[in-house]
Structures are given as structure tokens and as C-alpha cells.
Design a protein around this motif. Structure first.
Motif, mmCIF file in Angstrom:
data_model
loop_
_atom_site.group_PDB
_atom_site.id
_atom_site.type_symbol
_atom_site.label_atom_id
_atom_site.label_comp_id
_atom_site.label_asym_id
_atom_site.label_seq_id
_atom_site.Cartn_x
_atom_site.Cartn_y
_atom_site.Cartn_z
ATOM 1 N N GLY A 114 56.586 32.179 72.108
ATOM 2 C CA GLY A 114 58.006 31.718 71.816
ATOM 3 C C GLY A 114 57.794 30.592 71.128
ATOM 4 N N GLN A 115 58.188 30.154 68.991
ATOM 5 C CA GLN A 115 57.805 29.585 69.167
ATOM 6 C C GLN A 115 59.349 29.769 67.912
ATOM 7 O OE1 GLN A 115 54.831 28.623 66.732
ATOM 8 N NE2 GLN A 115 54.659 30.920 66.343
ATOM 9 N N HIS A 116 59.853 28.551 67.685
ATOM 10 C CA HIS A 116 60.805 28.759 66.562
ATOM 11 C C HIS A 116 61.206 27.521 65.873
ATOM 12 C CE1 HIS A 116 64.318 26.462 68.062
ATOM 13 N NE2 HIS A 116 63.576 26.559 69.529
ATOM 14 N N ASN A 117 61.545 27.782 64.428
ATOM 15 C CA ASN A 117 62.110 26.545 63.760
ATOM 16 C C ASN A 117 63.641 26.284 63.243
ATOM 17 O OD1 ASN A 117 59.722 25.385 62.430
ATOM 18 N ND2 ASN A 117 59.420 27.718 62.162
ATOM 19 N N LEU A 118 64.518 27.116 64.480
ATOM 20 C CA LEU A 118 65.798 27.325 64.148
ATOM 21 C C LEU A 118 66.240 25.726 63.868
ATOM 22 C CD1 LEU A 118 68.781 28.981 64.849
ATOM 23 C CD2 LEU A 118 68.565 28.357 67.135
ATOM 24 N N PHE A 119 66.412 24.467 64.482
ATOM 25 C CA PHE A 119 66.445 23.090 63.880
ATOM 26 C C PHE A 119 66.516 23.015 62.558
ATOM 27 C CE2 PHE A 119 66.999 24.151 68.564
ATOM 28 C CZ PHE A 119 68.742 24.276 68.224
ATOM 29 N N GLU A 150 63.370 33.747 65.762
ATOM 30 C CA GLU A 150 61.897 33.219 65.648
ATOM 31 C C GLU A 150 61.875 32.837 63.894
ATOM 32 O OE1 GLU A 150 57.280 35.560 65.370
ATOM 33 O OE2 GLU A 150 58.965 36.613 65.973
ATOM 34 N N LYS A 151 62.255 33.609 63.106
ATOM 35 C CA LYS A 151 62.713 34.108 61.601
ATOM 36 C C LYS A 151 63.966 32.701 61.410
ATOM 37 C CE LYS A 151 60.252 38.166 61.395
ATOM 38 N NZ LYS A 151 59.565 39.439 60.740
ATOM 39 N N ASN A 156 68.674 30.419 56.788
ATOM 40 C CA ASN A 156 69.252 31.630 56.547
ATOM 41 C C ASN A 156 70.399 31.933 57.983
ATOM 42 O OD1 ASN A 156 67.459 31.592 58.792
ATOM 43 N ND2 ASN A 156 66.144 33.213 57.520
ATOM 44 N N LEU A 157 70.384 30.779 58.609
ATOM 45 C CA LEU A 157 71.251 31.377 59.908
ATOM 46 C C LEU A 157 72.414 32.024 59.546
ATOM 47 C CD1 LEU A 157 71.604 29.932 63.375
ATOM 48 C CD2 LEU A 157 72.928 28.248 62.043
ATOM 49 N N ILE A 158 73.143 31.698 58.736
ATOM 50 C CA ILE A 158 74.851 32.041 58.872
ATOM 51 C C ILE A 158 74.456 33.966 58.253
ATOM 52 C CG2 ILE A 158 76.854 32.659 57.612
ATOM 53 C CD1 ILE A 158 76.826 29.446 56.845
ATOM 54 N N PHE A 159 73.686 34.180 57.734
ATOM 55 C CA PHE A 159 72.448 35.382 57.456
ATOM 56 C C PHE A 159 71.960 36.493 58.592
ATOM 57 C CE2 PHE A 159 69.534 38.612 56.411
ATOM 58 C CZ PHE A 159 70.774 39.550 55.757
#
Length: 346
Positions: A114-119, A150-151, A156-159
Motif C-alpha cells: 500500500g502506498q498513495h499520493n492522495l494528498f 493508488e492512482k 484527479n480526485l474529483i474525477f
């Protein structure tokens, strides 16, 4: 021999501030979503002053509620989904946490990649101490939360929000390869998890379409256990039926938002054996899919069959852990735990 199928979700978060009416709503939505059981896994409380949490366990209007924990070392890595404990185990070295495995606890490595760039910056929740996998029951192969984030990034958060849960892609290739490597050596049970949290008030207001409500999420990634025993309404016996099925790997997991996966079967052609069991290489394998779909049958890391089928009988010619992946309308759908093909003299 007929197997009974029961459906449940795990990796569900609540906390000490979760109000009774919210808990009752969670249980209601789970039952309305067709679930037979859920496993709650709140993070270990920092001060461990939540001993009455475990008393939540039991039947709630026909739903089996099991109280587990997401334990960690006090960091973002090496999280473990645990069930069977009656005292908090987290906030200590993971080596000490897994030492409790001899108490027959269910222990799954949570979001191992698990990893992300949400913020807008990288956040790492991977498993670093892979040498400890041998002390665990298995692995969370497919995480709904990390599949989504992850993506996802600020641009692109709203989409991505308005595309959920249709944009769930499936388990990561890295995690599947990791699972297959371990299965070459030992039983290692794969499950899916939601990693679903109760939303803070402000975020709940922003969730205008209620996409991240339990009503929606409970219909996505679900674990289906197959057992010869029936759930009867006796909580202690029914709890043991569920735990035993997970321990033995008699489970497949699926994105049921795509299509209803009930009725999937992997086992012997006479249906006396299923996932988690051992099959002689001289015996035939039966695969049944509720809807015609494209499947891969893997033994070890080798694909021994691919094609569009609804029912297939196959005689394997190699030994190893045999599992099925099914794709419906080109989307990841069903992932089974393996049945083990062995030499007749073993």
C-alpha cells in the motif's frame, strides 16, 4: 457433497467516538447488503482504554459481528489484521505481535504494497518485514481503499471520486506475485479488505453522492467462505465455522459490485473437495463461474489455462497451488484461494 456459502467483509474501522446509532447503521447496512458476517478491525487505541470494544461481538439482527483489530508498531508500515484476541495487541514491535500466533489467531498482512499520493506527497503503508510472513495466516491481496487511492492525487480526485466504485482495478500484480511465491512453500490465505472508515462530519458533507457510505462499499469487495457446516444461530459455533474456513483457505474474494459471484466453485469434479484441500494429480479439477467470464487458472506462477468459460473440467499435469482468477467484462472479478495439487504418493 454440498458446501454452504457465506459472505462477509473485513477490515472495517470504527473508533471510541463512534456513536451507537452509527454502529447500528453499519450493522443494518451490512445485513441489507446481503452480508452474513463482518469483522471489525479498528486501529489499536493509543492508550488502550477501550476494553469494552470486544463486547460488541455477537449477533446483531441476524448479522454475525466479529471484533478484531488492525495492529501495528506505531508506524504506517507492517499492519496486521487480527481476529481472535480479547486484549489489544498493537503498538508494540511486530515481532512481539506475531508471537501470539500460537494462540490460533487469524492474522493477515494488511495492504502489503500500500502506498498513495492522495494528498500530493507519497505515503507508504507497505510491509517491510516480509520475513515475518511465515508467522501469519495470510495476506490482504485486494484492498478497496488502496485500489482507489493508488492512482488518486489532488489533480484527479474529483474525477476519481465520481467514478468510484466502477474504477476499482483489482489486486496489484506485485501483491499477486508475492502471494504466489509464498504459496509455493506453504498455505497462505488470501483475502480482500475494505479498509473502510467512518467519515468525519465535514468529509461526510462533501460526499454528496454517498459513494463512500457503508451501503455502497459493502457491495464491493467481499469474502465468500465455503464450509460443510451450516450457520445455525448459535454465535460461538457460527464464529468457529467462519474462523475455521479462513484458517483452511476455503474462501474466494470478489468485487460483487461488478456481478454477483455467489456460486463460484473450485475443487474436485465430484465436489467433495474445494479450496484449501489437497487433490491428487490424477484427479480432475472443476471450475464453475456464475457468469461466463475470462479466467486464468494458475498453478504456482504458471498459467495452465486461459479462456472464456462458465464451467470447466481440467486434469492438471503439474503440481502446486492451483487458483483461479476471473475477469467479467474485462474487469477483475473473482480470485480464489488455491486447491493443492500433489503427487498421489504424498
Amino acid at each position: 457433497m454440498d458446501f454452504n456459502e457465506y459472505i462477509g467483509c473485513l477490515h472495517i474501522h470504527i473508533n471510541q467516538e463512534t456513536e451507537k446509532q452509527i454502529l447500528e447503521s453499519i450493522f443494518y447496512e451490512a445485513k441489507q447488503s446481503g452480508l452474513d458476517f463482518i469483522i471489525l478491525t479498528p486501529h489499536t487505541p493509543v492508550k488502550r482504554r477501550w476494553d469494552d470494544y470486544f463486547s460488541l461481538e455477537g449477533y446483531k439482527d441476524g448479522l454475525i459481528v466479529l471484533t478484531g483489530e488492525e495492529a501495528d508498531e506505531g508506524s504506517g508500515q507492517n499492519h496486521i489484521l487480527i481476529y481472535g484476541n480479547r486484549l489489544w495487541l498493537g503498538k508494540k514491535p511486530v515481532e512481539e505481535i506475531v508471537s501470539h500466533q500460537n494462540n490460533n489467531l487469524l492474522m493477515f498482512a494488511a495492504h502489503p504494497d500500500g502506498q498513495h499520493n492522495l494528498f500530493g506527497f507519497s505515503v507508504d503503508h507497505k510491509w517491510k518485514k516480509k520475513n515475518l510472513f511465515n508467522s501469519l495466516t495470510g495476506i490482504e491481496v485486494w484492498s478497496a481503499l488502496f485500489d482507489f487511492v493508488e492512482k488518486t492525487n489532488p489533480s484527479n480526485l474529483i474525477f476519481r471520486y465520481f467514478s468510484f466504485p466502477h474504477n476499482l482495478q483489482g489486486p496489484s500484480l506485485v501483491t499477486l506475485q508475492k502471494w504466489d511465491r509464498i504459496l509455493k512453500k506453504r498455505r497462505f490465505v488470501g483475502v480482500c479488505g475494505l479498509d473502510m472508515h467512518t467519515l468525519p462530519f465535514l468529509i461526510k458533507l462533501l460526499d454528496v453522492r454517498k459513494i463512500f457510505s457503508f451501503r455502497i462499499v459493502f457491495k464491493t469487495l467481499r469474502n465468500h467462505i465455503l464450509t460443510q457446516k451450516k450457520i445455525t444461530g448459535d454465535f460461538e459455533k457460527d464464529r468457529d465455522v467462519i474462523v475455521d474456513a479462513f484458517m483452511q483457505g476455503k474462501v474466494f474474494f470478489a468485487n460483487d459490485f461488478i456481478a454477483d459471484s455467489r456460486g463460484f466453485f473450485l475443487g474436485s469434479s465430484d465436489k467433495k473437495k474445494t479450496m484449501g484441500d489437497f487433490l491428487s494429480i490424477e484427479e480432475e479439477i472443476l471450475v464453475e463461474i456464475p457468469e461466463k467470464s475470462y479466467i486464468n487458472i494458475k498453478i504456482g506462477s504458471k498459467i495452465v489455462y486461459s479462456g472464456n468459460v462458465k464451467r470447466l473440467v481440467l486434469k492438471p499435469d503439474v503440481f502446486g497451488a492451483c487458483r483461479v482468477e476471473a475477469f467479467y467484462k474485462e474487469k477483475a472479478w473473482i480470485f480464489s484461494n488455491p486447491i493443492f495439487i500433489q503427487h498421489p504418493k504424498n
